[in-house]
Design an enzyme around this catalytic site. Structure first.
Site, PDB file in Angstrom:
ATOM      1  N   SER A   8      13.083  31.655  25.935  1.00 52.50           N
ATOM      2  CA  SER A   8      13.281  33.014  26.037  1.00 52.50           C
ATOM      3  C   SER A   8      12.065  33.479  26.037  1.00 52.50           C
ATOM      4  CB  SER A   8      14.145  33.128  24.550  1.00 52.50           C
ATOM      5  OG  SER A   8      13.757  34.636  24.213  1.00 52.50           O
ATOM      6  N   HIS A  33      15.036  32.725  30.059  1.00 46.90           N
ATOM      7  CA  HIS A  33      16.140  33.654  29.183  1.00 46.90           C
ATOM      8  C   HIS A  33      15.297  34.737  28.990  1.00 46.90           C
ATOM      9  CE1 HIS A  33      19.254  34.473  26.477  1.00 46.90           C
ATOM     10  NE2 HIS A  33      18.429  35.043  25.940  1.00 46.90           N
ATOM     11  N   ASP A  35      15.565  38.734  27.466  1.00 42.57           N
ATOM     12  CA  ASP A  35      15.920  39.557  26.370  1.00 42.57           C
ATOM     13  C   ASP A  35      15.573  41.208  26.657  1.00 42.57           C
ATOM     14  OD1 ASP A  35      17.338  37.624  24.636  1.00 42.57           O
ATOM     15  OD2 ASP A  35      15.549  36.806  24.240  1.00 42.57           O
ATOM     16  N   MET A  37      16.481  44.667  25.167  1.00 41.10           N
ATOM     17  CA  MET A  37      17.173  45.466  24.154  1.00 41.10           C
ATOM     18  C   MET A  37      16.807  47.107  24.254  1.00 41.10           C
ATOM     19  SD  MET A  37      15.728  42.872  21.109  1.00 41.10           S
ATOM     20  CE  MET A  37      16.056  41.006  21.583  1.00 41.10           C
ATOM     21  N   HIS A  66      19.783  38.687  29.535  1.00 36.37           N
ATOM     22  CA  HIS A  66      20.815  38.887  28.235  1.00 36.37           C
ATOM     23  C   HIS A  66      20.447  40.407  27.884  1.00 36.37           C
ATOM     24  CE1 HIS A  66      21.432  37.968  23.675  1.00 36.37           C
ATOM     25  NE2 HIS A  66      22.551  38.534  24.209  1.00 36.37           N
ATOM     26  N   MET A  68      21.142  43.354  25.529  1.00 39.58           N
ATOM     27  CA  MET A  68      21.528  43.646  24.226  1.00 39.58           C
ATOM     28  C   MET A  68      21.502  45.334  24.309  1.00 39.58           C
ATOM     29  SD  MET A  68      19.650  40.611  22.360  1.00 39.58           S
ATOM     30  CE  MET A  68      18.841  40.220  23.889  1.00 39.58           C
ATOM     31  N   MET A 139      26.296  33.778  20.128  1.00 42.64           N
ATOM     32  CA  MET A 139      24.919  34.189  19.342  1.00 42.64           C
ATOM     33  C   MET A 139      24.848  33.419  17.835  1.00 42.64           C
ATOM     34  SD  MET A 139      23.211  36.031  21.231  1.00 42.64           S
ATOM     35  CE  MET A 139      21.690  36.427  20.094  1.00 42.64           C
ATOM     36  N   GLY A 144      18.414  40.772  18.266  1.00 47.01           N
ATOM     37  CA  GLY A 144      17.247  41.805  17.868  1.00 47.01           C
ATOM     38  C   GLY A 144      15.886  41.226  17.959  1.00 47.01           C
ATOM     39  N   ASP A 172      22.338  31.125  21.692  1.00 52.09           N
ATOM     40  CA  ASP A 172      20.834  31.551  21.501  1.00 52.09           C
ATOM     41  C   ASP A 172      20.618  32.022  20.263  1.00 52.09           C
ATOM     42  OD1 ASP A 172      18.948  33.294  22.173  1.00 52.09           O
ATOM     43  OD2 ASP A 172      20.102  34.859  22.985  1.00 52.09           O
ATOM     44  N   GLY A 173      19.400  31.954  19.585  1.00 53.66           N
ATOM     45  CA  GLY A 173      19.077  32.065  18.178  1.00 53.66           C
ATOM     46  C   GLY A 173      18.869  30.849  17.268  1.00 53.66           C
ATOM     47  N   GLY A 174      17.598  30.871  16.894  1.00 54.95           N
ATOM     48  CA  GLY A 174      17.233  29.799  15.932  1.00 54.95           C
ATOM     49  C   GLY A 174      17.344  28.417  16.429  1.00 54.95           C
ATOM     50  N   GLY A 194      13.145  30.640  21.911  1.00 57.09           N
ATOM     51  CA  GLY A 194      12.108  31.311  21.915  1.00 57.09           C
ATOM     52  C   GLY A 194      10.906  30.700  21.121  1.00 57.09           C
ATOM     53  N   SER A 195      11.125  31.023  19.774  1.00 58.10           N
ATOM     54  CA  SER A 195       9.866  30.642  19.097  1.00 58.10           C
ATOM     55  C   SER A 195       9.586  29.110  19.135  1.00 58.10           C
ATOM     56  CB  SER A 195       9.971  31.016  17.801  1.00 58.10           C
ATOM     57  OG  SER A 195      11.359  30.832  17.279  1.00 58.10           O
TER      58      SER A 195
HETATM   59  C1  DX5 Z   1      17.672  37.221  19.819  1.00 58.11           C
HETATM   60  C2  DX5 Z   1      17.436  36.982  21.291  1.00 58.11           C
HETATM   61  C3  DX5 Z   1      16.926  35.579  21.497  1.00 58.11           C
HETATM   62  C4  DX5 Z   1      15.762  35.306  21.133  1.00 58.11           C
HETATM   63  C5  DX5 Z   1      15.642  33.773  20.408  1.00 58.11           C
HETATM   64  O1  DX5 Z   1      17.857  38.674  19.887  1.00 58.11           O
HETATM   65  O2  DX5 Z   1      18.424  37.128  21.904  1.00 58.11           O
HETATM   66  O3  DX5 Z   1      17.040  35.192  22.898  1.00 58.11           O
HETATM   67  O4  DX5 Z   1      14.722  35.470  21.614  1.00 58.11           O
HETATM   68  O5  DX5 Z   1      14.515  33.506  19.975  1.00 58.11           O
HETATM   69  P1  DX5 Z   1      14.599  32.346  18.811  1.00 58.11           P
HETATM   70  O6  DX5 Z   1      14.739  31.070  19.553  1.00 58.11           O
HETATM   71  O7  DX5 Z   1      12.981  32.107  18.340  1.00 58.11           O
HETATM   72  O8  DX5 Z   1      15.433  32.735  17.724  1.00 58.11           O
HETATM   73 ZN    ZN Z   2      18.925  36.379  24.193  1.00 59.11          ZN
END
Ligand code: DX5
Ligand code: ZN
Length: 215
Positions: A8, A33, A35, A37, A66, A68, A139, A144, A172-174, A194-195
């Site tokens: 991401s 990916h 994002d 927003m 994605h 959002m 999710m 966010g 997606d997420g964590g 992502g991170s």
């Molecule tokens: C959250 C995003 C994710 C996010 C994932 O709102 O949709 O795609 O960037 O980041 P990590 O993997 O760090 O949770």
């Molecule tokens: Zn995402």
């Protein structure tokens, strides 16, 4: 099912985006990916179609966009035109009728259509529209921000979805090497992260760890 890893870009250094993209590409990413927003559906603002257009020029990897955002149907043409290969909208942002129209429009344009649901949205909400989706994005954080902790209830949701759905299930997420194992065993096959990937010293190892987590 083959496990696909989608770094991401939200966790990338935007001042060196082209380099960051090349780096994850070399490290074995299956897609990117992205994002999007709007500061309304989620409490953060990121990028729009103009940025996607330039990202498109940096890579041949599929772009998994994605959305959002509220009223996603107003913007999907612009994102498809900018070069998205996959477009995901949130079930919380669109009616079933609009979803149906959008799905046929995107399919006609060769764009894969995903439907996403937030951690608090029950699976029952997407059951009636599953037939319109090419994939579902579950999710595992409240959308966010990147860098949040994985919400474990996503695992049960993925397992229940896998029992009734044969298509791709993205999560997606964590996601990291540990949480990836649980979601893959539950039936997810596309993992956005992502991170964990952009924060890793060795991105190739990080991607491999996610890919092999459920084995
Ligand atoms: C959250 C995003 C994710 C996010 C994932 O709102 O949709 O795609 O960037 O980041 P990590 O993997 O760090 O949770
Ligand atoms: Zn995402």
């Amino acid at each position: 099912m083959k496990i696909k890893v989608a770094p991401s870009l939200l966790s990338a250094d935007f001042s060196r985006l082209a380099e960051e993209i090349k780096k994850v590409e070399k490290a074995g990413a299956d897609m990117l990916h992205i994002d999007v927003m709007d500061g309304h559906f989620v409490p953060n603002i990121t990028i729009g179609p103009a940025a996607v257009k330039y990202i498109r020029k940096c890579t041949k990897l599929p772009l998994d966009v994605h959305l959002m955002i509220k009223n996603p149907q107003k913007y999907t043409d612009a994102f498809a035109h900018a070069g998205s290969d996959m477009l995901t909208v949130h079930i919380e942002t669109i009616s079933g009728a609009k979803l149906k129209t959008l799905s046929s429009k995107l399919k006609a344009n060769g764009v894969k259509f995903g439907i996403s649901l937030n951690p608090s949205t029950p699976l029952a909400k997407i059951k009636p529209v599953l037939k319109y989706a090419d994939f579902v994005l579950v999710m595992s954080v409240n959308p966010g921000f990147s860098g949040q902790s994985f919400i474990p209830s996503a695992i049960g949701k993925i397992r229940q979805l896998r029992a009734i759905y044969k298509g791709d299930i993205a999560v997606d997420g964590g996601i990291n090497d540990l949480t990836a194992a649980g979601v893959v065993r539950a039936g997810a096959n596309i993992l956005a992260a992502g991170s964990y990937i952009f924060g890793a010293k060795d991105q190739k190892k990080a991607i491999e760890r996610i890919r092999n987590a459920g084995k």
